[in-house]
Design an enzyme around this catalytic site. Structure first.
Site, PDB file in Angstrom:
ATOM      1  N   TYR A 153      -1.557  -0.436  10.345  1.00 22.35           N
ATOM      2  CA  TYR A 153      -1.702  -0.833   8.933  1.00 22.35           C
ATOM      3  C   TYR A 153      -0.448  -0.456   8.150  1.00 22.35           C
ATOM      4  O   TYR A 153       0.097  -1.274   7.399  1.00 22.35           O
ATOM      5  CB  TYR A 153      -2.931  -0.136   8.351  1.00 22.35           C
ATOM      6  CG  TYR A 153      -3.196  -0.436   6.890  1.00 22.35           C
ATOM      7  CD1 TYR A 153      -3.720  -1.668   6.486  1.00 22.35           C
ATOM      8  CD2 TYR A 153      -2.937   0.512   5.902  1.00 22.35           C
ATOM      9  CE1 TYR A 153      -3.972  -1.934   5.149  1.00 22.35           C
ATOM     10  CE2 TYR A 153      -3.190   0.261   4.568  1.00 22.35           C
ATOM     11  CZ  TYR A 153      -3.707  -0.961   4.193  1.00 22.35           C
ATOM     12  OH  TYR A 153      -3.953  -1.223   2.859  1.00 22.35           O
ATOM     13  N   SER A 210       0.846  -1.205   0.000  1.00 28.57           N
ATOM     14  CA  SER A 210       0.000   0.000   0.000  1.00 28.57           C
ATOM     15  C   SER A 210       0.877   1.250   0.000  1.00 28.57           C
ATOM     16  O   SER A 210       1.996   1.216   0.524  1.00 28.57           O
ATOM     17  CB  SER A 210      -0.874   0.019   1.259  1.00 28.57           C
ATOM     18  OG  SER A 210      -1.531   1.271   1.385  1.00 28.57           O
TER      19      SER A 210
END
Ligand code: NAD
Length: 262
Positions: A152, A139
């Site tokens: 995350y 990501s």
């Protein structure tokens, strides 16, 4: 682009979103796809629309030993694989002070531990087949410092680091390992926020050089690049696929005095 006829590709989190788009794209160029994820009905729905004898193997990658067990089930079913798309992942949008030990364990279990143990579990079969390609979905959160997403972001930074390390370990065996770092992709991960936060879409699009959210296909096309021989001399790389969110200035306003612009 070369095709994948005769090749077996595993896609985790293939029930929807980026994983579903990737499964469809790999099937479209001839690969036999093994679809895995939690929701059998959704996996069957996607598999039902594929051409090349897809196989559904459900698994919950949050559980201990899940990656290793899934690898064994895959090998029992098909003997060996050529391509692994480690796509399954969960978000964790929470300020650091609100994070519990359970939150941290969960997001690392799914996004990091299972990705690594599944890769390890399948690597020998790739070696026996003369090599392979592992594609990890990380990501832009792992390359930036996003607010309220420390856990995350940590998992995705770890994915990119493991990508480089595994590329080093398995390069001599012909296994290439790369990661794709998507930006804002309109999938279920964003659905609630997109529908409930007024102005979110416009504000986020304003930060993207190409001025639009991405779609599953935007990532799936890059997955096929890494899965095929088109990327045969690329390994250990992270390709940011974000329409120019992370590394391009999306500001239309000049950053220097107008008289200095030629
Ligand atoms: P999604 O929620 O639509 O799909 C996630 C997939 O992972 C689903 O198939 C889900 O079943 C599976 N999954 C989740 N937890 C699992 C578990 N415990 N066991 C097995 N499977 C599990 O999300 P998406 O947007 O398609 O995300 C796919 C990947 O892309 C994720 O790794 C995510 O972090 C990453 N990503 C997404 C975006 C975005 O904006 N959508 C941006 C950057 C990175």
């Amino acid at each position: 682009m070369s095709d994948l006829r005769g090749k077996v590709a595993v896609v985790t989190g293939a029930s929807r979103g980026i994983g579903e788009a990737s499964a469809r794209a790999l099937d479209a160029i001839g690969g036999q796809v093994i679809l895995t994820g939690r929701t059998v009905d959704d996996l069957e729905r996607v598999a039902g629309e594929l051409e090349n004898e897809p196989i559904v193997i459900p698994a919950d990658l949050a559980k201990p030993e899940a990656g290793t067990e899934l690898a064994n089930r895959i090998l029992n079913e098909v003997g060996g694989v050529d391509i692994l798309v480690n796509n399954a992942g969960i978000p964790m949008r929470r300020m650091p002070e609100k994070l519990t030990e359970e939150d941290i364990d969960l997001v690392f279990a799914v996004n990091v531990r299972s990705l690594l143990t599944l890769s390890i579990g399948l690597a020998d079969s790739m070696k026996r087949r003369g090599g392979g390609s592992i594609i990890n979905v990380s990501s832009v959160a792992g390359v930036r410092g996003p607010g309220a997403r420390v856990a995350y972001a940590g998992t995705k930074g770890a994915v990119d680091a493991m990508t480089r390390a595994l590329a080093s370990d398995w390069g001599p065996d012909g296994i290439r390992v790369n990661s794709i770092a998507p930006g804002l992709i309109a999938t279920a991960i964003w659905e609630e926020s997109r529908n409930t936060i007024p102005g979110l879409i416009e504000e986020m699009e304003g930060q993207i050089a190409l001025k639009r959210w991405g779609f599953g296909d935007d990532i799936a096309d890059v997955v096929t690049f890494f899965a095929t021989d088109s990327s045969r001399y690329v390994t250990g790389e992270t390709l940011v696929v974000d329409g120019g969110l992370a590394r391009v200035s999306a500001s239309a306003a000049p950053q220097v005095l107008p008289e200095l612009i030629e």
